[in-house]
Design a protein around this motif. Structure first.
Motif, mmCIF file in Angstrom:
data_model
loop_
_atom_site.group_PDB
_atom_site.id
_atom_site.type_symbol
_atom_site.label_atom_id
_atom_site.label_comp_id
_atom_site.label_asym_id
_atom_site.label_seq_id
_atom_site.Cartn_x
_atom_site.Cartn_y
_atom_site.Cartn_z
ATOM 1 N N GLY A 59 0.730 -1.240 -0.226
ATOM 2 C CA GLY A 59 0.099 0.043 0.126
ATOM 3 C C GLY A 59 1.015 1.139 0.034
ATOM 4 O O GLY A 59 2.007 1.392 -0.710
ATOM 5 N N GLY A 60 0.497 2.306 0.612
ATOM 6 C CA GLY A 60 0.960 3.526 0.825
ATOM 7 C C GLY A 60 1.135 4.397 -0.439
ATOM 8 O O GLY A 60 0.282 4.196 -1.427
ATOM 9 N N GLU A 61 1.870 5.164 -0.447
ATOM 10 C CA GLU A 61 1.766 6.642 -1.648
ATOM 11 C C GLU A 61 2.004 5.956 -2.774
ATOM 12 O O GLU A 61 1.606 5.960 -3.898
ATOM 13 C CB GLU A 61 2.837 7.428 -1.434
ATOM 14 N N SER A 62 3.106 4.790 -2.972
ATOM 15 C CA SER A 62 3.556 4.304 -3.979
ATOM 16 C C SER A 62 2.720 3.333 -4.857
ATOM 17 O O SER A 62 2.608 2.883 -5.869
ATOM 18 C CB SER A 62 4.794 3.416 -4.017
ATOM 19 N N PHE A 63 1.631 2.978 -3.732
ATOM 20 C CA PHE A 63 0.412 2.360 -4.640
ATOM 21 C C PHE A 63 -0.909 3.062 -4.994
ATOM 22 O O PHE A 63 -1.686 2.437 -5.627
ATOM 23 C CB PHE A 63 -0.217 1.348 -3.408
ATOM 24 N N LYS A 64 -0.655 4.266 -4.967
ATOM 25 C CA LYS A 64 -2.015 5.073 -5.283
ATOM 26 C C LYS A 64 -2.274 4.845 -6.674
ATOM 27 O O LYS A 64 -3.630 4.724 -7.087
ATOM 28 C CB LYS A 64 -1.464 6.503 -5.101
ATOM 29 N N GLU A 65 -1.219 4.868 -7.513
ATOM 30 C CA GLU A 65 -1.511 4.813 -8.974
ATOM 31 C C GLU A 65 -2.426 3.405 -9.338
ATOM 32 O O GLU A 65 -3.208 3.192 -10.038
ATOM 33 C CB GLU A 65 -0.455 4.971 -9.850
ATOM 34 N N TYR A 66 -2.123 2.230 -8.522
ATOM 35 C CA TYR A 66 -2.625 0.962 -8.836
ATOM 36 C C TYR A 66 -4.160 1.137 -7.970
ATOM 37 O O TYR A 66 -4.999 0.474 -8.769
ATOM 38 C CB TYR A 66 -1.819 -0.114 -7.850
ATOM 39 N N ALA A 67 -4.394 1.892 -7.216
ATOM 40 C CA ALA A 67 -5.600 1.965 -6.457
ATOM 41 C C ALA A 67 -6.412 2.722 -7.564
ATOM 42 O O ALA A 67 -7.548 2.522 -7.933
ATOM 43 C CB ALA A 67 -5.579 2.982 -5.189
ATOM 44 N N LYS A 68 -5.932 3.681 -8.068
ATOM 45 C CA LYS A 68 -6.592 4.408 -9.228
ATOM 46 C C LYS A 68 -6.835 3.719 -10.364
ATOM 47 O O LYS A 68 -8.123 3.868 -11.114
ATOM 48 C CB LYS A 68 -5.739 5.580 -9.621
ATOM 49 N N ASN A 69 -6.102 2.756 -10.974
ATOM 50 C CA ASN A 69 -6.265 2.077 -12.219
ATOM 51 C C ASN A 69 -6.381 0.678 -12.172
ATOM 52 O O ASN A 69 -7.370 0.235 -13.084
ATOM 53 C CB ASN A 69 -5.020 2.291 -12.888
ATOM 54 N N VAL A 70 -6.034 -0.106 -11.341
ATOM 55 C CA VAL A 70 -6.267 -1.615 -11.421
ATOM 56 C C VAL A 70 -6.874 -2.222 -10.158
ATOM 57 O O VAL A 70 -7.218 -3.566 -10.537
ATOM 58 C CB VAL A 70 -4.872 -2.115 -11.766
ATOM 59 N N ALA A 71 -6.643 -1.787 -8.976
ATOM 60 C CA ALA A 71 -7.202 -2.399 -7.739
ATOM 61 C C ALA A 71 -8.590 -2.264 -7.516
ATOM 62 O O ALA A 71 -9.332 -1.221 -7.854
ATOM 63 C CB ALA A 71 -6.327 -1.907 -6.594
ATOM 64 N N LEU A 72 -9.503 -3.437 -7.246
ATOM 65 C CA LEU A 72 -10.734 -3.411 -6.811
ATOM 66 C C LEU A 72 -10.914 -2.656 -5.451
ATOM 67 O O LEU A 72 -10.155 -2.778 -4.400
ATOM 68 C CB LEU A 72 -11.176 -4.961 -6.853
ATOM 69 N N ASP A 73 -11.763 -2.007 -5.274
ATOM 70 C CA ASP A 73 -12.336 -1.290 -4.155
ATOM 71 C C ASP A 73 -13.025 -2.336 -3.271
ATOM 72 O O ASP A 73 -13.981 -3.088 -3.577
ATOM 73 C CB ASP A 73 -13.279 0.075 -4.628
ATOM 74 N N LEU A 74 -12.453 -2.975 -2.113
ATOM 75 C CA LEU A 74 -13.064 -3.933 -1.344
ATOM 76 C C LEU A 74 -14.012 -3.467 -0.320
ATOM 77 O O LEU A 74 -14.568 -4.287 0.419
ATOM 78 C CB LEU A 74 -11.823 -4.709 -0.722
#
Length: 441
Positions: free
Chosen positions: A110-125
């Motif tokens: 997670g963390g700041e470096s994961f933000k783009e993944y949250a935006k683009n490819v990770a499912l909201d749980l």
């Protein structure tokens, strides 16, 4: 547990945004609501990629859980694509992202470096967490690692709790007639004491260069608290200011004194651990993920645990710990029955029952959920680690994790490795700040 050093900063924001635009027809961050009507009679394959690979007790327990899940769910086939090596893992993940062939579940911090993944490819749980309050309620307060004010939702759930402490050989300290260090200032004197016994105070393998980054973070949290990290991120402090150079100078001084042993840059983690087990190193700077290995070691009855020491003049920061959570995220591309199967596997692997299974099989460990544990069922080293953890007042990750600059973590680690190879602390700090300055908008 896998090492906290897992880094998802290998792909620039531009590449992520460009590639992912074609990966999904969905252009926003919102996920589908839980697929209640998806039938689980349909045969589904779910791929999972973690750093839990190899031959350790933790890996054996993890593989046992996957087998148990498939026995209970014969319609679901789980393909484990885990890799232990950090570089190999990161390269494989980068390739899967570039080809649009991501695993349904992947591990990250997670963390700041994961933000783009949250935006683009990770499912909201969030919908699944709200649907199952028992599952959600069992987690320790660690979900914030996957939450962002810009993108409402929760994009990962914890599967491990990590922190870094110091394991020490009680017998060697007794022979030296000294106590384990309680302050940073006491560490240099260990070189003379243990040097006379032909023992390294704290062997450290910097061939895998994350350890230098971990050490710098520990020193910063103990000396300046989390405020220094925040100031570096905001630009009100610089990597080459006198405070950061002083921390790097401490690391260099320790190296010159022989605190870490010889050839630190070419020594790997396995070698340092072997030295510790062989009585050739008095301490090991390592994480909670090593507990099962410590408990199974030939010197298990001689191992103690202490927090990383604080500074004598900064007692208010001595209980700051380097630590946090690693967890699972789910690909947005999982739809219908595949999504239902994927969520079912995530919930299974992160349930309190599964963590109790880990505890039983590995005879130790610290986990990210609330669960009743019989102290008699724990190995003595885990008991000591948990006792050391009681001193903690806060957990924070590596400094660079809080930066939106994706290249920063690699830069910091590489430059510190270069410092151990011969560069000066000032040049090291200047090089890191140079990257920050060159990326200012």
């Amino acid at each position: 547990m896998t090492q906290k050093t897992l880094s998802f900063v290998l792909i620039s924001t531009l590449i992520v945004s460009t590639i992912l635009a074609g990966c999904s027809s969905s252009k926003d961050n919102t996920s589908a609501t839980p697929t209640k009507k998806a039938t689980q009679e349909e045969k589904v394959t779910v791929r999972i990629m973690t750093r839990t690979a190899g031959t350790s007790p933790t890996v054996t327990a993890y593989q046992g859980l996957l087998k148990k899940f498939m026995e209970e769910n014969p319609n679901i086939t789980v393909v484990d694509e885990s890799l232990n090596d950090e570089a190999a893992y990161n390269n494989k993940f980068k390739a899967s992202l570039a080809t649009g062939n991501m695993p349904e579940i992947w591990m990250n911090y997670g963390g700041e470096s994961f933000k783009e993944y949250a935006k683009n490819v990770a499912l909201d749980l969030d919908p699944f967490l709200k649907e199952d309050p028992k599952w959600a309620g069992d987690f320790l307060p660690l979900l914030d690692s996957w939450k962002y004010k810009e993108y409402p939702g929760t994009f990962g759930v914890p599967t491990e709790f990590y922190s870094v402490a110091i394991y020490y050989n009680k017998e060697l300290f007794q022979k030296a007639g000294i106590e384990p260090p309680k302050t940073v200032e006491e560490i240099p004197a260990l070189a003379e004491k243990f040097g006379a016994m032909n023992v390294v105070p704290m062997a450290m393998g910097e061939k895998e260069n994350f350890r230098g980054g971990h050490l710098l973070t520990n020193l910063s949290l103990k000396k300046y608290g989390f405020q220094k990290t925040q100031d570096l991120m905001s630009g009100t402090a610089k990597w080459n200011d006198s405070e950061m150079v002083a921390l790097m100078q401490t690391m260099k001084d320790w190296q010159n004194l022989g605190v870490f042993g010889k050839n630190i840059v070419t020594m790997d983690g396995n070698t340092a651990t072997t030295m510790f087990f062989d009585g050739k190193s008095a301490m090991l700077f390592e994480g909670v993920w090593a507990l099962s290995q410590m408990a199974a070691s030939p010197i298990a009855d001689k191992i103690g645990v202490i927090p990383f020491p604080g500074y004598k003049d900064k007692p208010q920061f001595k209980d700051n710990w380097f630590g946090g959570a690693g967890g699972y995220s789910v690909s947005k591309e999982a739809k219908g029955a595949k999504q239902a199967a994927t969520i079912k596997l995530v919930k299974f692997l992160t349930s309190a029952d599964s963590f109790k299974y880990y505890l039983k099989e590995t005879k130790g460990g610290v986990y990210p959920v609330k669960m009743d544990v019989d102290p008699a069922s724990l190995d003595p080293i885990t008991v000591q680690y948990m006792k050391a953890l009681k001193s903690s007042s806060d957990f924070k990750g590596e400094i660079e994790e809080y930066s939106p600059l994706l290249q920063l973590q690699d830069k910091v680690r590489n430059e510190i490795q270069g410092m151990f190879a011969g560069s000066s602390p000032q040049k090291t700090a200047d090089a890191i700040q140079g990257l920050v300055d060159s990326n200012k908008k």
